[in-house]
Design an enzyme around this catalytic site. Structure first.
Site, PDB file in Angstrom:
ATOM      1  N   CYS A   1       0.884  -1.178   0.000  1.00 33.79           N
ATOM      2  CA  CYS A   1       0.000   0.000   0.000  1.00 33.79           C
ATOM      3  C   CYS A   1       0.917   1.222   0.000  1.00 33.79           C
ATOM      4  O   CYS A   1       1.091   1.875   1.029  1.00 33.79           O
ATOM      5  CB  CYS A   1      -0.912  -0.007   1.219  1.00 33.79           C
ATOM      6  SG  CYS A   1      -1.816  -1.557   1.482  1.00 33.79           S
TER       7      CYS A   1
ATOM      8  N   ALA B   1       1.588   4.321  -2.005  1.00 32.70           N
ATOM      9  CA  ALA B   1       1.503   5.773  -2.250  1.00 32.70           C
ATOM     10  C   ALA B   1       1.290   6.526  -0.936  1.00 32.70           C
ATOM     11  O   ALA B   1       0.643   6.004  -0.016  1.00 32.70           O
ATOM     12  CB  ALA B   1       0.363   6.072  -3.220  1.00 32.70           C
ATOM     13  N   PRO B   2       1.867   7.725  -0.841  1.00 37.70           N
ATOM     14  CA  PRO B   2       2.567   8.499  -1.876  1.00 37.70           C
ATOM     15  C   PRO B   2       4.054   8.196  -2.010  1.00 37.70           C
ATOM     16  O   PRO B   2       4.721   8.797  -2.838  1.00 37.70           O
ATOM     17  CB  PRO B   2       2.357   9.937  -1.414  1.00 37.70           C
ATOM     18  CG  PRO B   2       2.304   9.845   0.077  1.00 37.70           C
ATOM     19  CD  PRO B   2       1.597   8.548   0.367  1.00 37.70           C
TER      20      PRO B   2
ATOM     21  N   ASP C   1      -0.393   0.477  -5.518  1.00 43.48           N
ATOM     22  CA  ASP C   1      -1.511   1.245  -4.975  1.00 43.48           C
ATOM     23  C   ASP C   1      -2.709   1.074  -5.905  1.00 43.48           C
ATOM     24  O   ASP C   1      -2.572   0.633  -7.047  1.00 43.48           O
ATOM     25  CB  ASP C   1      -1.164   2.725  -4.808  1.00 43.48           C
ATOM     26  CG  ASP C   1      -1.914   3.334  -3.621  1.00 43.48           C
ATOM     27  OD1 ASP C   1      -1.348   3.352  -2.515  1.00 43.48           O
ATOM     28  OD2 ASP C   1      -3.080   3.748  -3.798  1.00 43.48           O
TER      29      ASP C   1
ATOM     30  N   ASP D   1      -4.364  -4.021  -7.106  1.00 47.36           N
ATOM     31  CA  ASP D   1      -5.049  -4.348  -5.859  1.00 47.36           C
ATOM     32  C   ASP D   1      -4.397  -5.598  -5.285  1.00 47.36           C
ATOM     33  O   ASP D   1      -4.478  -6.681  -5.879  1.00 47.36           O
ATOM     34  CB  ASP D   1      -6.538  -4.589  -6.132  1.00 47.36           C
ATOM     35  CG  ASP D   1      -7.332  -4.885  -4.862  1.00 47.36           C
ATOM     36  OD1 ASP D   1      -6.717  -4.982  -3.778  1.00 47.36           O
ATOM     37  OD2 ASP D   1      -8.563  -5.011  -4.971  1.00 47.36           O
TER      38      ASP D   1
ATOM     39  N   ASP E   1       1.414  -1.595   4.925  1.00 48.12           N
ATOM     40  CA  ASP E   1       1.017  -0.385   5.653  1.00 48.12           C
ATOM     41  C   ASP E   1      -0.478  -0.192   5.405  1.00 48.12           C
ATOM     42  O   ASP E   1      -0.888   0.530   4.506  1.00 48.12           O
ATOM     43  CB  ASP E   1       1.826   0.811   5.168  1.00 48.12           C
ATOM     44  CG  ASP E   1       1.591   2.059   5.994  1.00 48.12           C
ATOM     45  OD1 ASP E   1       1.371   1.930   7.215  1.00 48.12           O
ATOM     46  OD2 ASP E   1       1.595   3.165   5.417  1.00 48.12           O
TER      47      ASP E   1
ATOM     48  N   CYS F   1      -1.249   3.608  11.323  1.00 49.46           N
ATOM     49  CA  CYS F   1      -1.088   4.851  12.077  1.00 49.46           C
ATOM     50  C   CYS F   1      -2.283   5.013  13.004  1.00 49.46           C
ATOM     51  O   CYS F   1      -2.791   6.111  13.220  1.00 49.46           O
ATOM     52  CB  CYS F   1      -0.921   6.051  11.152  1.00 49.46           C
ATOM     53  SG  CYS F   1      -2.238   6.255   9.952  1.00 49.46           S
TER      54      CYS F   1
END
Length: 410
Positions: A239, A241-242, A263, A290, A309, A362
């Site tokens: 996962c 980006a960015p 992404d 995906d 992530d 996060c």
């Protein structure tokens, strides 16, 4: 269009619930470029109002009974934010807001002038209000955090979330050393949290243009350090980006080996490619894919290390994503762990026997972190849990983050 007009329009767009604040800000500034001072005022008021929605709406309720249309409420929020949270001259806060009031100019004028007259009493009312109002957080989030972390840690966390975020950059070791960057800016200082992190007041434009750094909080480096990719290995950033973590993985690998960075959306992959090029990363291939779907180049048993992530609630980064608090619901903490577990089931099959997978978020929530690790251990027997690391804003004074390391059994 002046910055106050832009702020009101941005607030009305946000109220529609279709886009997050950072997307709205980006679109607004693209359509209406501003001089630096106007841009700074727009960003301060837009994000400041969203941080303090509960406080501002409480004040409106104290000053006016009955329904207020969305545009008038947006104008009042902007005016009250300037009166109670900024150093804007009182007459400017009132007069400029009245000018935006349209047919409700008289109402806006009356409410804001009353707020000025009764400011001391209103501030006392705020102090006596509920914690959800005082801290401008949803009651259910406060209740969750108090149960997990305790009342005092929750109080500190809510205060932290309402402060403007510090700016950190990671020195791009493919092009420069930390010492060279520190010597080139008088406002830069080393971060005590990570040897590659630098705290800056203003980022020199040349740092960005020349690819000398990447803007990211030190907490985002935690998962990459735990993954510890080596030169010559094949790595998946599921996962990506960015690109903050992808480019750091390449730096840890001395730009030797191979990284597949995935992404879902073309626009995000385009931004990822731009950052890879800017920072001089040559070993990463950015693709729209995906990771829940099978097929090349994501073949079974093909990666030495994988970073997942995962999409999450973002409760560890509310200081930066100021409106996340207003978008979350209790149901999200049921839905997201199920999606995260499904993503780990899929990516685990891509890992070579003996390979390493790091799952990161996060989020501060147990359902997405430690409790999910327990589910992984029960549901994916091929993965053996090794260790976890975390950052907590009220302890570490950086964004919240969690990372768990697994090894695939041979």
């Amino acid at each position: 269009m002046n910055p106050r007009q832009s702020c009101v329009l941005a607030l009305l767009e946000w109220e529609k619930g279709k886009y997050f604040s950072d997307e709205i800000l980006h679109t607004s500034l693209e359509k209406n470029p501003m001089q630096p001072l106007d841009r700074a005022f727009f960003m301060e008021t837009f994000f400041g109002v969203l941080r303090n929605l509960s406080r501002l709406d409480f004040l409106i309720g104290q000053l006016r009974e009955g329904r207020i249309d969305p545009q008038t409420r947006a104008v009042l929020r902007l005016g009250l934010y300037q009166i109670f949270h900024m150093r804007t001259a009182p007459h400017a806060a009132v007069n400029e807001s009245v000018a935006l009031g349209g047919r409700a100019r008289g109402l806006v004028n009356a409410i804001l002038r009353r707020a000025l007259r009764e400011k001391e009493a209103l501030e006392s009312d705020l102090l006596a209000a509920s914690s959800a109002v005082r801290t401008s957080h949803p009651e259910f989030l406060i209740a969750r955090w108090e149960e997990v972390f305790g009342p005092e840690a929750t109080r500190i966390l809510c205060e932290w979330n309402n402060e403007p975020a510090d700016v950190h950059v990671r020195a791009n070791g493919l092009r420069v050393t930390v010492g060279e960057l520190l010597r080139s800016s008088t406002s830069a200082m080393p971060s005590p949290v990570h040897p590659l992190a630098i705290k800056v007041e203003h980022i020199p434009p040349s740092w960005i243009a020349m690819g000398l750094c990447y803007v990211q909080d030190p907490s985002t480096l935690l998962s990459c350090d735990l993954l510890a990719p080596q030169p010559g290995e094949t790595v998946l950033d599921a996962c990506a980006a960015p690109g903050g973590k992808t480019t750091y993985l390449a730096q840890l690998m001395h730009d030797q080996g191979r990284i597949i960075a995935c992404d879902l959306y073309d626009s995000r992959v385009a931004r990822l490619r731009e950052n890879l090029k800017r920072l001089g990363v040559t070993i990463a291939r950015a693709i729209r894919h995906d990771c829940m779907q099978a097929g090349p180049p994501l073949d079974p048993d093909s990666f030495d290390r994988i970073l997942v992530d995962a999409p999450c609630s973002n409760t560890g980064v509310i200081r930066r994503r100021v409106d996340v608090r207003w978008r979350l619901t209790e149901e999200d903490f049921i839905r997201m762990p199920a999606q995260q577990l499904a993503l780990l089931r899929r990516t685990a099959t891509l890992l070579k026997p003996g390979g390493t997978l790091v799952y990161s978020t996060c989020s501060l929530e147990p359902e997405e972190n430690d409790l999910l690790v327990e589910k992984v251990c029960a549901a994916i027997p091929s993965l053996r849990f090794v260790e976890s690391r975390r950052a907590l804003p009220f302890v570490d004074r950086i964004d919240g983050a969690f990372a768990a390391k697994f090894v695939r059994e041979k």
